[in-house]
Design a protein around this motif. Structure first.
Motif, PDB file in Angstrom:
ATOM      1  N   GLU A   1       0.832  -1.198   0.000  1.00  0.00           N
ATOM      2  CA  GLU A   1       0.000   0.000   0.000  1.00  0.00           C
ATOM      3  C   GLU A   1       0.870   1.252   0.000  1.00  0.00           C
ATOM      4  OE1 GLU A   1      -3.188   0.053  -0.337  1.00  0.00           O
ATOM      5  OE2 GLU A   1      -3.596  -2.092  -0.106  1.00  0.00           O
ATOM      6  N   PRO A   2       0.496   2.279  -0.749  1.00  0.00           N
ATOM      7  CA  PRO A   2      -0.631   2.320  -1.682  1.00  0.00           C
ATOM      8  C   PRO A   2      -0.344   1.488  -2.933  1.00  0.00           C
ATOM      9  CG  PRO A   2       0.661   4.325  -1.862  1.00  0.00           C
ATOM     10  CD  PRO A   2       1.246   3.555  -0.720  1.00  0.00           C
ATOM     11  N   LEU A   3      -1.405   0.976  -3.540  1.00  0.00           N
ATOM     12  CA  LEU A   3      -1.264   0.129  -4.717  1.00  0.00           C
ATOM     13  C   LEU A   3      -0.582   0.905  -5.841  1.00  0.00           C
ATOM     14  CD1 LEU A   3      -4.806  -1.508  -4.654  1.00  0.00           C
ATOM     15  CD2 LEU A   3      -2.663  -2.485  -3.818  1.00  0.00           C
ATOM     16  N   ASP A   4       0.503   0.341  -6.319  1.00  0.00           N
ATOM     17  CA  ASP A   4       1.310   1.051  -7.311  1.00  0.00           C
ATOM     18  C   ASP A   4       1.982   0.019  -8.208  1.00  0.00           C
ATOM     19  OD1 ASP A   4       2.789   2.785  -8.796  1.00  0.00           O
ATOM     20  OD2 ASP A   4       3.949   3.622  -7.136  1.00  0.00           O
ATOM     21  N   PHE A   5       1.747   0.111  -9.510  1.00  0.00           N
ATOM     22  CA  PHE A   5       2.315  -0.846 -10.454  1.00  0.00           C
ATOM     23  C   PHE A   5       3.725  -0.464 -10.898  1.00  0.00           C
ATOM     24  CE2 PHE A   5      -2.252  -1.365 -10.756  1.00  0.00           C
ATOM     25  CZ  PHE A   5      -2.384  -2.748 -10.721  1.00  0.00           C
ATOM     26  N   ARG A   6       4.258   0.636 -10.383  1.00  0.00           N
ATOM     27  CA  ARG A   6       5.610   1.034 -10.744  1.00  0.00           C
ATOM     28  C   ARG A   6       6.666   0.227 -10.008  1.00  0.00           C
ATOM     29  NH1 ARG A   6       5.031   7.397  -9.797  1.00  0.00           N
ATOM     30  NH2 ARG A   6       3.877   6.544  -8.032  1.00  0.00           N
ATOM     31  N   GLY A   7       6.258  -0.618  -9.067  1.00  0.00           N
ATOM     32  CA  GLY A   7       7.207  -1.450  -8.342  1.00  0.00           C
ATOM     33  C   GLY A   7       7.650  -2.684  -9.100  1.00  0.00           C
ATOM     34  N   TYR A   8       7.078  -2.920 -10.276  1.00  0.00           N
ATOM     35  CA  TYR A   8       7.462  -4.079 -11.077  1.00  0.00           C
ATOM     36  C   TYR A   8       8.792  -3.817 -11.780  1.00  0.00           C
ATOM     37  CZ  TYR A   8       2.929  -6.396 -10.578  1.00  0.00           C
ATOM     38  OH  TYR A   8       1.828  -7.036 -10.090  1.00  0.00           O
TER      39      TYR A   8
ATOM     40  N   ALA B   1     -16.197 -19.478  -9.493  1.00  0.00           N
ATOM     41  CA  ALA B   1     -14.903 -18.919  -9.073  1.00  0.00           C
ATOM     42  C   ALA B   1     -14.834 -17.429  -9.362  1.00  0.00           C
ATOM     43  CB  ALA B   1     -13.768 -19.667  -9.783  1.00  0.00           C
ATOM     44  N   ALA B   2     -15.326 -17.017 -10.545  1.00  0.00           N
ATOM     45  CA  ALA B   2     -15.308 -15.592 -10.896  1.00  0.00           C
ATOM     46  C   ALA B   2     -16.206 -14.784  -9.960  1.00  0.00           C
ATOM     47  CB  ALA B   2     -15.744 -15.408 -12.342  1.00  0.00           C
ATOM     48  N   ALA B   3     -17.348 -15.347  -9.582  1.00  0.00           N
ATOM     49  CA  ALA B   3     -18.249 -14.643  -8.659  1.00  0.00           C
ATOM     50  C   ALA B   3     -17.586 -14.444  -7.295  1.00  0.00           C
ATOM     51  CB  ALA B   3     -19.553 -15.422  -8.510  1.00  0.00           C
ATOM     52  N   TRP B   4     -16.847 -15.451  -6.843  1.00  0.00           N
ATOM     53  CA  TRP B   4     -16.157 -15.311  -5.556  1.00  0.00           C
ATOM     54  C   TRP B   4     -15.066 -14.248  -5.624  1.00  0.00           C
ATOM     55  CZ3 TRP B   4     -16.883 -15.792  -0.743  1.00  0.00           C
ATOM     56  CH2 TRP B   4     -15.834 -15.879   0.163  1.00  0.00           C
ATOM     57  N   ILE B   5     -14.352 -14.200  -6.742  1.00  0.00           N
ATOM     58  CA  ILE B   5     -13.335 -13.153  -6.919  1.00  0.00           C
ATOM     59  C   ILE B   5     -13.999 -11.779  -6.910  1.00  0.00           C
ATOM     60  CG2 ILE B   5     -11.623 -12.215  -8.515  1.00  0.00           C
ATOM     61  CD1 ILE B   5     -11.211 -15.107  -9.518  1.00  0.00           C
ATOM     62  N   GLY B   6     -15.105 -11.638  -7.631  1.00  0.00           N
ATOM     63  CA  GLY B   6     -15.814 -10.356  -7.661  1.00  0.00           C
ATOM     64  C   GLY B   6     -16.317  -9.932  -6.303  1.00  0.00           C
ATOM     65  N   PHE B   7     -16.824 -10.885  -5.522  1.00  0.00           N
ATOM     66  CA  PHE B   7     -17.291 -10.556  -4.176  1.00  0.00           C
ATOM     67  C   PHE B   7     -16.148 -10.029  -3.315  1.00  0.00           C
ATOM     68  CE2 PHE B   7     -17.363 -12.105   0.223  1.00  0.00           C
ATOM     69  CZ  PHE B   7     -18.424 -11.363   0.721  1.00  0.00           C
ATOM     70  N   ASN B   8     -14.998 -10.685  -3.375  1.00  0.00           N
ATOM     71  CA  ASN B   8     -13.869 -10.258  -2.558  1.00  0.00           C
ATOM     72  C   ASN B   8     -13.353  -8.895  -2.973  1.00  0.00           C
ATOM     73  OD1 ASN B   8     -12.667 -12.355  -0.492  1.00  0.00           O
ATOM     74  ND2 ASN B   8     -13.504 -13.542  -2.201  1.00  0.00           N
ATOM     75  N   ILE B   9     -13.343  -8.632  -4.284  1.00  0.00           N
ATOM     76  CA  ILE B   9     -12.908  -7.305  -4.739  1.00  0.00           C
ATOM     77  C   ILE B   9     -13.854  -6.232  -4.207  1.00  0.00           C
ATOM     78  CG2 ILE B   9     -12.636  -5.847  -6.774  1.00  0.00           C
ATOM     79  CD1 ILE B   9     -11.625  -8.285  -8.271  1.00  0.00           C
ATOM     80  N   ALA B  10     -15.166  -6.487  -4.296  1.00  0.00           N
ATOM     81  CA  ALA B  10     -16.138  -5.513  -3.796  1.00  0.00           C
ATOM     82  C   ALA B  10     -16.024  -5.343  -2.282  1.00  0.00           C
ATOM     83  CB  ALA B  10     -17.549  -5.952  -4.184  1.00  0.00           C
ATOM     84  N   PHE B  11     -15.862  -6.453  -1.565  1.00  0.00           N
ATOM     85  CA  PHE B  11     -15.817  -6.392  -0.108  1.00  0.00           C
ATOM     86  C   PHE B  11     -14.575  -5.667   0.381  1.00  0.00           C
ATOM     87  CE2 PHE B  11     -14.611  -8.456   3.969  1.00  0.00           C
ATOM     88  CZ  PHE B  11     -15.648  -7.956   4.749  1.00  0.00           C
ATOM     89  N   HIS B  12     -13.427  -5.984  -0.216  1.00  0.00           N
ATOM     90  CA  HIS B  12     -12.179  -5.385   0.256  1.00  0.00           C
ATOM     91  C   HIS B  12     -11.934  -4.005  -0.348  1.00  0.00           C
ATOM     92  CE1 HIS B  12     -10.990  -8.733   2.687  1.00  0.00           C
ATOM     93  NE2 HIS B  12     -11.231  -9.559   1.694  1.00  0.00           N
ATOM     94  N   SER B  13     -12.858  -3.532  -1.156  1.00  0.00           N
ATOM     95  CA  SER B  13     -12.798  -2.119  -1.532  1.00  0.00           C
ATOM     96  C   SER B  13     -13.289  -1.229  -0.397  1.00  0.00           C
ATOM     97  CB  SER B  13     -13.642  -1.877  -2.786  1.00  0.00           C
ATOM     98  OG  SER B  13     -15.019  -2.074  -2.509  1.00  0.00           O
ATOM     99  N   VAL B  14     -13.943  -1.824   0.607  1.00  0.00           N
ATOM    100  CA  VAL B  14     -14.405  -1.055   1.764  1.00  0.00           C
ATOM    101  C   VAL B  14     -13.891  -1.617   3.081  1.00  0.00           C
ATOM    102  CG1 VAL B  14     -16.497  -0.306   0.580  1.00  0.00           C
ATOM    103  CG2 VAL B  14     -16.550  -2.394   1.935  1.00  0.00           C
ATOM    104  N   TRP B  15     -13.162  -2.734   3.030  1.00  0.00           N
ATOM    105  CA  TRP B  15     -12.727  -3.375   4.284  1.00  0.00           C
ATOM    106  C   TRP B  15     -11.241  -3.706   4.186  1.00  0.00           C
ATOM    107  CZ3 TRP B  15     -14.875  -4.709   8.985  1.00  0.00           C
ATOM    108  CH2 TRP B  15     -14.153  -5.606   9.771  1.00  0.00           C
ATOM    109  N   GLY B  16     -10.495  -3.295   5.196  1.00  0.00           N
ATOM    110  CA  GLY B  16      -9.092  -3.664   5.286  1.00  0.00           C
ATOM    111  C   GLY B  16      -8.169  -2.610   4.722  1.00  0.00           C
ATOM    112  N   ASP B  17      -7.056  -2.411   5.409  1.00  0.00           N
ATOM    113  CA  ASP B  17      -6.069  -1.413   4.978  1.00  0.00           C
ATOM    114  C   ASP B  17      -5.073  -1.981   3.983  1.00  0.00           C
ATOM    115  OD1 ASP B  17      -7.189   0.525   6.637  1.00  0.00           O
ATOM    116  OD2 ASP B  17      -6.003  -0.150   8.350  1.00  0.00           O
ATOM    117  N   GLU B  18      -4.819  -3.274   4.034  1.00  0.00           N
ATOM    118  CA  GLU B  18      -3.827  -3.915   3.167  1.00  0.00           C
ATOM    119  C   GLU B  18      -4.541  -4.941   2.300  1.00  0.00           C
ATOM    120  OE1 GLU B  18      -0.200  -4.602   1.520  1.00  0.00           O
ATOM    121  OE2 GLU B  18      -0.163  -3.503   3.416  1.00  0.00           O
TER     122      GLU B  18
END
Length: 453
Positions: A337-344, A379-396
């Protein structure tokens, strides 16, 4: 004449015996092939499980999971993980500090200590060696998590084998999965590895079993998944509900049921949006409550950063960049964090592109095939749920990636099993080899960074 009649009777009797023997062999051949196939599937699954458990155990050792190291003496050192508390809880420890005693009862992980603490305590007492001590407790916790996570990996390998994936591609898929960046968290003696193994096992049981046995297995796994991490109980519960709905739709005209399902989905979506919109107001009112302490509505604070979460959630679990070293309190910590693709770096960036291409190609192959389309959508639905949930929950965000990294790999396995042309399978293998270089590079960077903390 008499001798001629006897010879004719004997020849008929012998020909009849030959026909009966040929019929028995024709009936028994499929059974023998089936039994041989089951034996080979078991051998492959056990070999994959042993290899995965050994790898995860060694990886946790490389990450300095040992007494008196910084990663286990301080909190939030490695991607905000609570490793300092979990190691003792996972082996049934009842002493230590007041903080540890309070942490044994957790709302997000209600059965973590009653179930897995008891299991870890059993492993701790069964381990051979000198008198019990801190080092032995660490070995027991690492071994317990490695075995549970490896069980899910073995189940996924067995699923791929049953779908007809050839052995060379199976070995490559296994190596690719073991090199996931998320396995740096799966290998730790924490709830992440346990959740990953249970959720993978749940998916494979749902895909391969039928009837009442599937319902009973999903019910038991729902208790284990929800008890380990309460939100993970949604996945086996949703699979169980989908099987019930399929039966009802097959037995009756399913139009009304479909309409109701659509209305329920719409209402849940509106309720989710409403809860996200009201997070700030409620957080001001109940700022000290546990459930609001971890709220982090990224999309409201920074919409661009919130949108960046989607590609990060799909790529970071497989090929993450080099993590940042930051100052956390009075010590150093690793974070994404913060999410940054320049670390690649060059190798990691090429690997991330190869992984994204592989995931898109596998998803296309899986969704085109009717037999595995339902599994890929789950599997895709579970991935989508986690993306939506962790867009409001958790710092990392990366801390929670083991909850859906297995689903990403499941889509790749399903796509590899249903690649219609040999050249597609060859392309998938080449993409995995390219991404494997970047994956190993990232894991080496994480191990080296942990050693400097």
């Amino acid at each position: 004449m008499f001798l001629h009649g006897v010879l004719r009777w004997v020849s008929r009797w012998l020909s009849r015996l030959a026909v009966q023997r040929a019929q028995r062999e024709a009936v028994g051949a499929p059974r023998r092939r089936y039994a041989a196939g089951r034996r080979s599937a078991w051998v492959l699954a056990i070999a994959a499980g042993v290899m995965a458990a050994s790898y995860l155990y060694v990886l946790s050792g490389l990450l300095n999971v040992a007494p008196a190291t910084s990663i286990v003496t301080r909190l939030d050192v490695l991607f905000s993980s609570d490793l300092a508390l979990r190691v003792f809880n996972l082996t049934g420890a009842t002493d230590s500090t007041q903080e540890l005693r309070e942490h044994r009862i957790s709302l997000p992980h209600p059965l973590m200590n009653p179930i897995w603490g008891t299991a870890g305590g059993l492993v701790f007492h069964l381990l051979p060696g000198p008198a019990p001590g801190p080092a032995r407790r660490f070995v027991a916790a690492r071994l317990l998590v490695a075995i549970i996570a490896a069980t899910g990996i073995a189940a996924l390998v067995s699923l791929g084998h049953s779908l007809g994936i050839p052995l060379p591609l199976t070995v490559l898929l296994l190596a690719h999965y073991l090199a996931f960046t998320a396995n740096a968290l799966v290998a730790l003696p924490d709830h992440m590895g346990i959740s990953s193994g249970l959720l993978t096992l749940c998916f494979c049981v749902w895909a391969r079993s039928e009837g009442r046995r599937r319902g009973a297995a999903l019910a038991g796994l729902a208790v284990l998944c929800g008890g380990t991490t309460i939100t993970n109980g949604i996945f086996p519960g949703g699979l169980w509900l989908s099987t019930r709905l399929e039966r009802r739709m097959a037995a009756t005209a399913g139009r009304k049921l479909r309409r109701r399902s659509v209305w329920v989905a719409m209402l849940l979506g509106l309720a989710t949006l409403g809860s996200i919109a009201s997070v700030k107001a409620v957080a001001h009112l109940r700022g000290e409550a546990l459930i609001y302490r971890h709220m982090n509505p990224r999309i409201l604070h920074d919409p661009i950063a919130g949108l960046r979460l989607i590609p990060a959630a799909l790529v970071y679990p497989a090929v993450g960049p080099t993590p940042h070293t930051v100052v956390s309190g009075s010590s150093l910590a690793l974070t994404y964090e913060p999410l940054d693709f320049r670390g690649y770096g060059p190798a990691q960036g090429l690997a991330a592109i190869a992984w994204a291409t592989l995931l898109a190609l596998a998803a296309t192959c899986a969704l085109r095939d009717r037999t595995v389309r339902k599994w890929a959508l789950a599997a895709a639905a579970w991935i989508g749920f986690n993306i939506a949930f962790h867009s409001v929950w958790g710092d990392e965000l990366f801390l929670f990636t083991p909850h859906w990294s297995w689903a990403l790999m499941s889509i790749v396995v399903l796509g590899a099993a249903r690649a219609r042309r040999p050249r597609v399978s060859v392309l998938m293998g080449a993409l995995m080899l390219v991404s494997l270089v970047g994956q190993v590079t990232t894991l080496c960077h994480i191990v080296q960074a942990v050693a400097t903390l």
